[in-house]
Design an enzyme around this catalytic site. Structure first.
Site: not given
Ligand code: GLA
Length: 391
Positions: A35, A38, A131, A135, A179, A228
């Protein structure tokens, strides 16, 4: 009514009774481990889930995209050749949800791919802001539809990258690739191990005797986007400092635990906390995948628990509701491990549970979470599913 049926019946009502030319199913995702790594070139282990966006599509001879979002009863029409201004055909700003299809159209055209007009209805059962990548599911649904209408060829990974670009540059959310990758490439009964630097990936079989439980706190993300971006900035700062001391460091994925201990004193304290989570999470994910391949589910579950601890204490992306859900889950019989999943600040937790205990687990977790928070959660056993495709 299921989301698929909603899409189909709404299509008939909206477009003169004719059935759609085709329907795309595009799943959400749950991340099991890896987590907030990426965008640090690390390793992630998501799975596509059995909740999805459905897009019923009809061909249209003009360059107009006439789209309906059945779940919210809104419609919009924009010209697929004129997406730069983010406006509908009447020159009004696009509603938020339409930025995703318009952004995908825009990005595909920038990549010199044909984007045809379409009549389409979107509906889905991926909860928003939870989460679970609602999208990315929408983006991939449209990308697959335009690939079909245009007759061009792009792999799931290429579509995922184009959709990520749309989200980064058009919608303005600076997400990583995880994602879109998972929505595009999901496989039934498998998680997907992705190396976010090389983009090499492989399916990892999920043992039949464990169930993935998704536990929605029903607390929706607040401040998610700005926090974020702050976390991304902290990682970039840490990378700059490590790179000055250690040749060859291009991202936090290149920093070993030993290097971290040696040079962490160079980082501002808060930046050091963020970076420590990333360094530990990268190593943890690779070790846990090895454990899973050896059928050592207990070791994998422990890694999930450890991940939640560093996300909570070091990366600081948890919240009261997620902590309540995760700690209740971890105490229940049959639970191997539990953690928050996705960006955090609300949304869902994920737990790995012995399949034979799953039904009791779901019931008891709901009871304990409600007692601790006063909120009624939504807890479901989920199956890893196929990626975005025409059904
Ligand atoms: C969101 C982002 C992903 C990733 C997660 C955390 O889902 O879209 O790219 O960074 O948060 O792991």
């Amino acid at each position: 009514m299921t989301a698929l049926n909603t899409t189909l019946s709404h299509f008939k009502k909206s477009f003169g009774g004719a059935p759609p030319a085709f329907v795309v199913r595009s799943p959400g995702r749950v991340n099991l481990l890896g987590e907030h790594v990426d965008y640090n070139d690390g390793w992630v282990l998501p799975a596509a889930i059995d909740r999805a966006a459905y897009l019923a599509v009809g061909r249209c001879p003009s360059a107009l995209a006439s789209l309906s979002a059945a779940d919210i009863n809104e419609s919009v029409t924009f010209r697929v050749t004129e997406t730069a201004a983010k406006q509908n055909v009447a020159g009004q700003p696009l509603p938020g949800w339409a930025l995703y299809p318009a952004g995908v159209a825009h990005t595909l055209r920038e990549a010199k791919l044909n984007v045809a007009g379409m009549d389409a209805v979107l509906a889905g059962d991926v909860p928003r802001g939870a989460g679970l990548s609602s999208s990315a599911a929408v983006e991939l649904a449209f990308a697959v539809a335009w690939r079909e209408l245009g007759g061009w060829v792009k792999s799931g990974m290429e579509l995922a990258q184009l959709c990520q670009k749309a989200e980064n540059e058009y919608v303005g959310v600076h997400c990583g690739l995880m994602d879109q990758f998972a929505c595009a490439n999901g496989q039934a009964n498998h998680a997907l191990l992705l190396d976010c630097r090389t983009l090499e990936w492989q399916p990892v079989a999920l043992p039949a005797e464990v169930a993935i439980v998704i536990a929605d706190t029903t607390k929706r993300r607040e401040l998610g986007r700005s926090e974020y971006n702050n976390r991304r900035a902290a990682c970039a700062e840490a990378t700059r400092i490590f790179a000055a001391a250690l040749p060859g460091v291009r991202a936090l994925r290149d920093v070993s635990a030993a290097d971290f201990d040696r040079y962490a004193h160079l980082l501002p304290p808060e930046v050091a906390k963020r970076a420590r989570h990333v360094v530990e999470e990268c190593a943890r994910t690779l070790a846990a995948v090895d454990a899973l391949r050896r059928d050592d589910v207990a070791a994998f579950g422990q890694a999930m628990n450890d991940s939640h601890r560093t996300l909570r204490d070091l990366y600081e992306v948890s919240c009261f509701e997620l902590d309540a859900m995760v700690s209740a889950a971890q105490k229940l019989d049959g639970c191997y491990g539990a953690r928050l999943t996705g960006a955090g600040f609300g949304g869902c937790a994920v737990a790995l549970v012995a399949a034979s205990a799953a039904a009791d687990f779901v019931r008891e977790l709901a009871r304990r979470y409600e007692a601790a928070t006063g909120l009624t959660p939504e807890i479901t056993v989920c199956n890893a599913s196929a990626g975005a495709t025409i059904i």
